[in-house]
Write a protein that holds these residues in place. Sequence first.
Motif, PDB file in Angstrom:
ATOM      1  N   GLU A 101       1.028  -1.179  -0.005  1.00  0.00           N
ATOM      2  CA  GLU A 101      -0.051  -0.036   0.163  1.00  0.00           C
ATOM      3  C   GLU A 101       0.933   0.944   0.048  1.00  0.00           C
ATOM      4  OE1 GLU A 101      -3.733   2.104   2.601  1.00  0.00           O
ATOM      5  OE2 GLU A 101      -2.874   0.244   3.088  1.00  0.00           O
ATOM      6  N   THR A 102       1.939   1.245   0.555  1.00  0.00           N
ATOM      7  CA  THR A 102       2.807   2.245   0.659  1.00  0.00           C
ATOM      8  C   THR A 102       3.400   2.582  -0.637  1.00  0.00           C
ATOM      9  OG1 THR A 102       3.557   1.832   2.800  1.00  0.00           O
ATOM     10  CG2 THR A 102       5.067   3.266   1.652  1.00  0.00           C
ATOM     11  N   TYR A 103       3.970   1.628  -1.547  1.00  0.00           N
ATOM     12  CA  TYR A 103       4.277   1.619  -2.825  1.00  0.00           C
ATOM     13  C   TYR A 103       3.156   2.103  -3.741  1.00  0.00           C
ATOM     14  CZ  TYR A 103       8.975  -0.030  -2.485  1.00  0.00           C
ATOM     15  OH  TYR A 103      10.348  -0.667  -2.106  1.00  0.00           O
ATOM     16  N   ALA A 104       1.946   1.844  -3.718  1.00  0.00           N
ATOM     17  CA  ALA A 104       0.744   2.304  -4.344  1.00  0.00           C
ATOM     18  C   ALA A 104       0.534   3.793  -3.989  1.00  0.00           C
ATOM     19  CB  ALA A 104      -0.299   1.375  -3.812  1.00  0.00           C
ATOM     20  N   THR A 105       0.648   4.102  -2.848  1.00  0.00           N
ATOM     21  CA  THR A 105       0.357   5.399  -2.525  1.00  0.00           C
ATOM     22  C   THR A 105       1.745   6.177  -3.112  1.00  0.00           C
ATOM     23  OG1 THR A 105      -0.604   4.976  -0.550  1.00  0.00           O
ATOM     24  CG2 THR A 105       0.226   6.931  -0.599  1.00  0.00           C
ATOM     25  N   TRP A 106       2.966   6.006  -2.951  1.00  0.00           N
ATOM     26  CA  TRP A 106       4.106   6.759  -3.808  1.00  0.00           C
ATOM     27  C   TRP A 106       3.625   7.033  -5.178  1.00  0.00           C
ATOM     28  CZ3 TRP A 106       6.607   9.637  -1.090  1.00  0.00           C
ATOM     29  CH2 TRP A 106       7.412   9.418   0.072  1.00  0.00           C
ATOM     30  N   VAL A 107       3.397   5.781  -5.673  1.00  0.00           N
ATOM     31  CA  VAL A 107       3.373   6.000  -7.233  1.00  0.00           C
ATOM     32  C   VAL A 107       1.895   7.055  -7.538  1.00  0.00           C
ATOM     33  CG1 VAL A 107       1.808   3.816  -7.741  1.00  0.00           C
ATOM     34  CG2 VAL A 107       3.596   4.598  -9.313  1.00  0.00           C
ATOM     35  N   LYS A 108       0.906   6.792  -6.732  1.00  0.00           N
ATOM     36  CA  LYS A 108      -0.201   7.645  -6.921  1.00  0.00           C
ATOM     37  C   LYS A 108      -0.028   9.219  -6.895  1.00  0.00           C
ATOM     38  CE  LYS A 108      -4.573   8.550  -7.675  1.00  0.00           C
ATOM     39  NZ  LYS A 108      -5.007   8.646  -9.009  1.00  0.00           N
ATOM     40  N   MET A 109       0.874   9.545  -5.987  1.00  0.00           N
ATOM     41  CA  MET A 109       1.489  10.964  -5.699  1.00  0.00           C
ATOM     42  C   MET A 109       2.212  11.553  -7.003  1.00  0.00           C
ATOM     43  SD  MET A 109       3.529  12.590  -2.402  1.00  0.00           S
ATOM     44  CE  MET A 109       4.918  11.672  -2.943  1.00  0.00           C
ATOM     45  N   PHE A 110       3.187  10.230  -7.558  1.00  0.00           N
ATOM     46  CA  PHE A 110       3.915  10.644  -8.314  1.00  0.00           C
ATOM     47  C   PHE A 110       3.044  11.022  -9.772  1.00  0.00           C
ATOM     48  CE2 PHE A 110       7.412   7.505  -6.793  1.00  0.00           C
ATOM     49  CZ  PHE A 110       7.792   8.538  -5.967  1.00  0.00           C
ATOM     50  N   GLU A 111       2.069  10.235  -9.920  1.00  0.00           N
ATOM     51  CA  GLU A 111       1.102  10.469 -11.033  1.00  0.00           C
ATOM     52  C   GLU A 111       0.413  11.616 -10.895  1.00  0.00           C
ATOM     53  OE1 GLU A 111       0.027   5.802 -12.222  1.00  0.00           O
ATOM     54  OE2 GLU A 111      -1.203   6.923 -10.591  1.00  0.00           O
ATOM     55  N   LEU A 112      -0.010  12.089  -9.669  1.00  0.00           N
ATOM     56  CA  LEU A 112      -0.664  13.348  -9.500  1.00  0.00           C
ATOM     57  C   LEU A 112       0.313  14.713  -9.807  1.00  0.00           C
ATOM     58  CD1 LEU A 112      -2.809  12.352  -6.388  1.00  0.00           C
ATOM     59  CD2 LEU A 112      -3.839  12.677  -8.765  1.00  0.00           C
ATOM     60  N   GLN A 113       1.636  14.359  -9.536  1.00  0.00           N
ATOM     61  CA  GLN A 113       2.672  15.558  -9.666  1.00  0.00           C
ATOM     62  C   GLN A 113       3.555  15.052 -10.470  1.00  0.00           C
ATOM     63  OE1 GLN A 113       2.860  17.775  -5.638  1.00  0.00           O
ATOM     64  NE2 GLN A 113       2.409  15.756  -4.712  1.00  0.00           N
ATOM     65  N   ARG A 114       3.210  14.764 -11.616  1.00  0.00           N
ATOM     66  CA  ARG A 114       4.003  14.286 -12.782  1.00  0.00           C
ATOM     67  C   ARG A 114       5.245  15.208 -13.344  1.00  0.00           C
ATOM     68  NH1 ARG A 114       1.166  11.309 -16.791  1.00  0.00           N
ATOM     69  NH2 ARG A 114      -0.254  10.914 -15.002  1.00  0.00           N
ATOM     70  N   TYR A 115       4.676  16.758 -13.101  1.00  0.00           N
ATOM     71  CA  TYR A 115       5.601  17.643 -13.725  1.00  0.00           C
ATOM     72  C   TYR A 115       6.240  18.327 -12.629  1.00  0.00           C
ATOM     73  CZ  TYR A 115       2.502  17.125 -17.687  1.00  0.00           C
ATOM     74  OH  TYR A 115       1.778  16.671 -18.549  1.00  0.00           O
ATOM     75  N   TYR A 116       7.038  17.359 -11.750  1.00  0.00           N
ATOM     76  CA  TYR A 116       8.040  17.877 -10.647  1.00  0.00           C
ATOM     77  C   TYR A 116       8.979  16.612 -10.838  1.00  0.00           C
ATOM     78  CZ  TYR A 116       9.072  20.798  -6.770  1.00  0.00           C
ATOM     79  OH  TYR A 116       9.521  21.610  -5.789  1.00  0.00           O
ATOM     80  N   SER A 117      10.131  17.399 -10.134  1.00  0.00           N
ATOM     81  CA  SER A 117      11.305  16.223  -9.979  1.00  0.00           C
ATOM     82  C   SER A 117      11.239  15.362  -8.671  1.00  0.00           C
ATOM     83  CB  SER A 117      12.629  17.254  -9.788  1.00  0.00           C
ATOM     84  OG  SER A 117      12.730  18.065  -8.820  1.00  0.00           O
ATOM     85  N   TRP A 118      11.736  14.325  -9.195  1.00  0.00           N
ATOM     86  CA  TRP A 118      11.462  13.156  -7.716  1.00  0.00           C
ATOM     87  C   TRP A 118      12.800  12.578  -7.828  1.00  0.00           C
ATOM     88  CZ3 TRP A 118       7.891  13.805  -4.401  1.00  0.00           C
ATOM     89  CH2 TRP A 118       6.561  14.576  -5.013  1.00  0.00           C
ATOM     90  N   ILE A 119      13.681  12.563  -6.845  1.00  0.00           N
ATOM     91  CA  ILE A 119      14.885  11.918  -6.639  1.00  0.00           C
ATOM     92  C   ILE A 119      14.678  10.781  -5.387  1.00  0.00           C
ATOM     93  CG2 ILE A 119      17.317  11.877  -6.049  1.00  0.00           C
ATOM     94  CD1 ILE A 119      16.529  13.427  -8.510  1.00  0.00           C
ATOM     95  N   VAL A 120      14.744   9.487  -5.795  1.00  0.00           N
ATOM     96  CA  VAL A 120      14.254   8.560  -4.832  1.00  0.00           C
ATOM     97  C   VAL A 120      15.778   7.696  -4.460  1.00  0.00           C
ATOM     98  CG1 VAL A 120      12.870   6.601  -4.468  1.00  0.00           C
ATOM     99  CG2 VAL A 120      12.242   8.250  -5.917  1.00  0.00           C
ATOM    100  N   ASP A 121      15.908   7.600  -3.112  1.00  0.00           N
ATOM    101  CA  ASP A 121      17.048   6.982  -2.746  1.00  0.00           C
ATOM    102  C   ASP A 121      16.541   5.435  -2.227  1.00  0.00           C
ATOM    103  OD1 ASP A 121      19.325   5.949  -1.566  1.00  0.00           O
ATOM    104  OD2 ASP A 121      19.313   7.546   0.151  1.00  0.00           O
ATOM    105  N   ARG A 122      16.749   4.529  -3.090  1.00  0.00           N
ATOM    106  CA  ARG A 122      16.309   3.146  -2.941  1.00  0.00           C
ATOM    107  C   ARG A 122      14.813   3.197  -3.136  1.00  0.00           C
ATOM    108  NH1 ARG A 122      18.871  -1.368  -0.474  1.00  0.00           N
ATOM    109  NH2 ARG A 122      21.182  -0.946   0.394  1.00  0.00           N
TER     110      ARG A 122
END
Length: 239
Positions: A101-122
């Motif tokens: 559910e945590t991963y699903a929440t992260w990817v949903k947030m990425f989709e909602l804010q697709r025009y922003y930079s995201w740097i993910v450490d692991r």
Amino acid sequence: MHLKVKLRRIKHSILMDEELFGYTLKAMGNKLCPKVILEGTRLTFKTEIAFELNEHPRVVGPRKYRYHSPLISAEWCAFTNYPWGRGPINFEPQEESLAMETYATWVKMFELQRYYSWIVDRFHISTQAYQKQAYAKEYDFRWLEERLLPLNFRIVFCTRWPESFEAARKERLKVSGNPSQYNDLTPFIREQELMRELIAKSMLPSLILDVSDSNIPAAVERVADWLEQTGGLYMPDQE
């Protein structure tokens, strides 16, 4: 005569505004919004490189003042109320639904804010590697990658030659709050090879970044070059 001059000036002003407006739209379309997942075992400088990328002018643009720029990690041990506990990578079997559910929440947030930079450490590759080694459980994250791929996410796999781990450990012990985790380097070398196999199977574009020389600034420049050359700095407009 004066009226004609005024009309020409007004027309010229309108044309200038149109050119400026067109340039503004073009600039907005070229907004820097890279999405990078840094993967690798311990002592490969993932976190240091992540911080550098998150402030690099070629990656996120020049900054005259500091402002919020997200840097996130699946390594956050947020499932337990004590340091160096469990999270989306090293969760126990009974916490599987919480991790997914945590991963699903992260990817949903990425989709909602697709025009922003995201740097993910692991992220999910680390989860696959840990869970396979700890519980012999293989997780299929194709569902996650199918949603990350249209967002232009890509993987940077930080690696080092086995013989270079010892020097990296000596440096890390100077600052580590949990030095016992570096007593045995064998698990790191083994995990690195497992991650290499997992990334080779990933749907996401990837870069193998050798950090054996421990030269972080040079490594960051190589990542910036790769992002620039492969279209990883921008996000195409989507309806």
